[in-house]
Design an enzyme around this catalytic site. Structure first.
Site, PDB file in Angstrom:
ATOM      1  N   GLY A   1      -0.830  -1.725   3.198  1.00 35.37           N
ATOM      2  CA  GLY A   1       0.192  -2.280   3.398  1.00 35.37           C
ATOM      3  C   GLY A   1       0.182  -3.494   2.967  1.00 35.37           C
ATOM      4  N   HIS A   2      -0.341  -4.596   2.811  1.00 38.38           N
ATOM      5  CA  HIS A   2       0.046  -6.135   3.343  1.00 38.38           C
ATOM      6  C   HIS A   2      -0.924  -6.708   1.790  1.00 38.38           C
ATOM      7  CE1 HIS A   2      -4.559  -5.264   4.391  1.00 38.38           C
ATOM      8  NE2 HIS A   2      -4.240  -4.730   4.287  1.00 38.38           N
ATOM      9  N   ALA A   3      -1.250  -8.082   2.087  1.00 39.57           N
ATOM     10  CA  ALA A   3      -1.340  -9.192   1.280  1.00 39.57           C
ATOM     11  C   ALA A   3      -2.064  -9.533   2.322  1.00 39.57           C
ATOM     12  CB  ALA A   3      -1.029 -10.090   0.624  1.00 39.57           C
TER      13      ALA A   3
END
Ligand code: TYD
Length: 133
Positions: free
Chosen positions: A52-54
């Protein structure tokens, strides 16, 4: 510099053979970047979500080498779910997408090819910060 911004499924070459099939990925040929790093995700317990990240810079190409899972991509405006379940195609993820990996089947194996070396500073882990950017 012009960046590739389009998330998409990329089909890989398949060499079908009675002895067993073979597929291949060459950097900057089948995928639109040079590979600095490879990692894989495995033994994911049922119901878990990964990633869950960019990333600010890093681009990735994700292949379900075994089993299946979903990759949810969010460009800040809309979310789209990509189901990966074959080893002869993968998902190209440009920089700047929020991404999550979910719905891992038992014994699934996710191969990730990345365009940069590992850099914790390249991660955006806060969704509101991502939206603001
Ligand atoms: P992390 O990126 O948090 O996993 P996810 O994509 O599921 O969010 O990485 C998990 C751990 O692995 C974290 O401690 C950092 C480490 N790691 C590396 O050392 N090198 C790498 O290339 C990657 C992807 C992770």
């Amino acid at each position: 510099m012009k960046y590739d911004t389009q998330a998409r499924i990329i089909q890989l070459p398949r060499f079908l053979d009675r002895r067993g099939n073979l597929s291949v990925i060459e950097e900057a040929v089948h995928i639109p970047f040079r590979i600095k790093r490879s990692y894989w995700v495995y033994d994911v317990p049922g119901g878990e979500t990964r990633g869950g990240h960019a990333y600010r810079e890093n681009e990735e190409f994700i292949v379900a080498l075994s089993g299946s899972f979903d990759v949810v991509l969010d460009d800040g405006r809309e979310r789209r779910t990509w189901s990966l379940n074959r080893s002869y195609y993968g998902l190209y993820v440009p920089r700047g997408y929020w991404r999550e990996m979910t719905n891992f089947s038992t014994n699934s194996l996710a191969l990730v090819l990345a365009s940069t070396e590992y850099d914790a500073g390249d991660y955006i882990r806060d969704y509101n910060q991502f939206k603001a950017l």
